[in-house]
Design an enzyme around this catalytic site. Structure first.
Site, PDB file in Angstrom:
ATOM      1  N   TYR A 149       7.374   2.749  -7.773  1.00 35.06           N
ATOM      2  CA  TYR A 149       6.713   1.450  -7.917  1.00 35.06           C
ATOM      3  C   TYR A 149       6.163   1.244  -9.328  1.00 35.06           C
ATOM      4  CZ  TYR A 149       7.117   1.353  -2.838  1.00 35.06           C
ATOM      5  OH  TYR A 149       7.604   1.367  -1.555  1.00 35.06           O
TER       6      TYR A 149
ATOM      7  N   GLU B 187       0.864  -1.176   0.000  1.00 37.26           N
ATOM      8  CA  GLU B 187       0.000   0.000   0.000  1.00 37.26           C
ATOM      9  C   GLU B 187       0.901   1.226   0.000  1.00 37.26           C
ATOM     10  OE1 GLU B 187      -2.120  -3.337   1.719  1.00 37.26           O
ATOM     11  OE2 GLU B 187      -0.425  -2.290   2.621  1.00 37.26           O
TER      12      GLU B 187
END
Length: 145
Positions: free
Chosen positions: A109, A97
């Site tokens: 990411y 998360e």
């Protein structure tokens, strides 16, 4: 990472986050057998990562780089270390998360091959109310370079 590293870990954590993990969060991760590493350069701790693995899946719980060492590719280096580890251990999927507002991490990411798979509403504490988390997934068979 070991218990003796927690003072240095907390020194980083408390500077870079508005709502940092507690010392107890890190101690619990160590006690639970999570994979926890520190990154050192020139004898100084510059980052760390915490990964929980079970049943062929992994969850990246924390990946952090000290403020003075950010924007030098160290977060990516830590992430590549995690990727190597999960591949060696036949992990089929990696989750994490990230705060909606954390654009630097979201870019890291995305560039590494993660894809957005959901949103956790009100997941993170914020100065006012709560902040959503973007849930990301990485499949080791995909290109991460």
């Amino acid at each position: 990472m070991a218990g003796a590293d927690l003072d240095a870990v907390m020194a980083i954590e408390n500077v870079i986050y508005t709502h940092p993990w507690t010392r107890g969060n890190f101690a619990d991760s160590l006690s639970a057998g999570s994979a926890c590493w520190v990154m050192e350069l020139q004898g100084v701790m510059v980052g760390y990562a915490v990964l929980s693995c079970a049943a062929g899946e992994a969850h990246l719980l924390n990946l952090s780089v000290a403020a003075a060492w950010q924007r030098r590719g160290l977060g990516r280096a830590l992430l590549m270390y995690v990727f190597d580890l999960i591949k060696k251990n036949n992990i089929i999927v990696l989750f994490l998360e990230v705060r909606v507002s954390n654009t630097a991490a979201r870019t890291l990411y995305a560039n590494a091959g993660f894809r957005e798979i959901g949103v956790r509403r009100g997941y993170y504490p914020a100065y006012v109310g709560r902040e959503d988390a973007i849930v990301l997934e990485y499949l080791p068979g995909r290109a991460c370079e």
